[in-house]
Design an enzyme around this catalytic site. Structure first.
Site, PDB file in Angstrom:
ATOM      1  N   HIS A   2      -1.917   0.983   7.002  1.00 38.97           N
ATOM      2  CA  HIS A   2      -2.419   0.724   5.661  1.00 38.97           C
ATOM      3  C   HIS A   2      -1.424  -0.136   4.878  1.00 38.97           C
ATOM      4  CE1 HIS A   2      -4.489   1.737   1.897  1.00 38.97           C
ATOM      5  NE2 HIS A   2      -3.364   2.222   1.385  1.00 38.97           N
TER       6      HIS A   2
ATOM      7  N   GLU B 242      -7.420   2.198   9.830  1.00 39.07           N
ATOM      8  CA  GLU B 242      -7.125   3.028   8.664  1.00 39.07           C
ATOM      9  C   GLU B 242      -8.374   3.753   8.166  1.00 39.07           C
ATOM     10  OE1 GLU B 242      -6.233   1.152   4.890  1.00 39.07           O
ATOM     11  OE2 GLU B 242      -6.628  -0.815   5.772  1.00 39.07           O
TER      12      GLU B 242
ATOM     13  N   SER C 139      -4.507  -1.113  -1.885  1.00 40.67           N
ATOM     14  CA  SER C 139      -4.883   0.291  -1.876  1.00 40.67           C
ATOM     15  C   SER C 139      -5.563   0.656  -3.199  1.00 40.67           C
ATOM     16  CB  SER C 139      -3.648   1.152  -1.601  1.00 40.67           C
ATOM     17  OG  SER C 139      -4.003   2.471  -1.279  1.00 40.67           O
TER      18      SER C 139
END
Length: 313
Positions: free
Chosen positions: A286, A256, A162
């Site tokens: 995610h 996502e 991320s």
């Protein structure tokens, strides 16, 4: 945008995990973001995370700040060989939350598979510390591995998920620009690479994503970007020049909102001559690699990552 074949079929475990994550996260997708609340409610090392980390058999060591190291954790596979792979793992959390502790299950799962070590720095978080604080801490951690731990660059893979995936790529750009020795490779899980928030999947997947809406990403970006230009490559690696970077592995979910952050950065790196392995996975949340204890897709992603890391050694 590249068309990337996805991994099939979808497991029944994935359908359950997707529903559970959605039930937990989607109620907050359009809410104003309070970093303190996120840290308290979403960024704690809960009991399940501690159990999952211990179950891998990896050893955990808290390492305080010093000698350039910003503080954080070292995760080690017992009996690892001197030349075993070393990860510099940069945790996600939107640059505003999470920690080495919250990411123990994921990092420990990787360490068990590569039979090596991982250094997980506790980089400074926004909004108290906007760009470039996290990048400077990541750079300091990389120099610590080279100068203090005396780890050969050919043993090091920079990895992250991320925001940490975007930070890993930004660190690689900074390492190259500083003319420091390159790591052996780069790994990015669901990377956040465009804090200007221009990806089409922010809208296309805004109702499909188990965790976020496109608006969540736009709001979160402001905390780290501050008064800077969000298209600066060291903030948003998507806009960087990737020439001279080591091989990259990028995994993201088809569903996502950050899907296009992954696809477009892989395309950009390929155009600049970088070897890139990009894989999209259907109907997983995610950073689904967190769920390796229960999710076949997570174990498959980590297995592919292991092959990539070991092939670089």
């Amino acid at each position: 945008m590249s068309t990337v074949p996805s991994v099939t079929p979808i497991s029944w475990q994935s359908r359950i995990v997707h529903l559970l994550v959605r039930a937990r996260m989607r109620p907050h997708a359009y809410a104003p973001i309070d970093p303190r609340w996120v840290r308290a409610e979403m960024g704690r090392p809960r009991a399940a995370r501690r159990w999952m980390a211990r179950s891998t058999g990896a050893a955990l060591e808290s390492r305080p700040e010093g000698q350039g190291w910003p503080g954080g954790e070292v995760v080690t596979w017992p009996g690892h060989e001197p030349g075993a792979p070393v990860l510099l793992y940069l945790h996600g959390g939107g640059y505003i939350a999470c920690s080495p502790e919250t990411h123990r299950p994921l990092v420990s799962s990787l360490v068990r598979r590569i039979r090596g070590r991982a250094f997980v720095p506790r980089y400074r978080l926004a909004p108290e510390h906007p760009f470039p604080a996290a990048l400077h801490d990541a750079m300091a951690a990389y120099r610590y591995l080279l100068d203090v731990e005396r780890i050969a660059p050919a043993q090091i893979v920079i990895a992250g998920d991320s925001a940490g995936g975007g930070l890993a790529l930004a660190l690689a750009l900074a390492v190259r620009d500083e003319r420091w020795p390159n790591p052996a490779g780069l790994v990015a899980f669901s990377p956040w690479t465009d804090l200007a928030a221009t990806g089409g999947s922010l809208e296309e997947n805004t109702e499909r994503c188990a965790m976020f809406a496109g608006e969540t990403i736009r709001r979160a970006a402001r905390f780290y970007v501050g008064d800077a230009d969000p298209t600066l490559p060291l903030i948003s690696p998507l806009y960087g020049d990737f020439r001279g970077l080591p091989p990259m592995l990028v995994h993201a979910s088809e569903d996502e909102v950050l899907r296009d952050d992954a696809i477009r950065v892989a395309d950009a790196a390929r155009r600049d001559g970088v070897e890139v392995e990009l894989q999209l996975w259907p109907h997983v949340p995610h950073v689904w690699q967190f769920f390796a204890a229960v999710l076949p897709e997570a174990r498959a992603s980590l297995a592919a990552t292991t092959r990539f890391v070991l092939a670089r050694m």
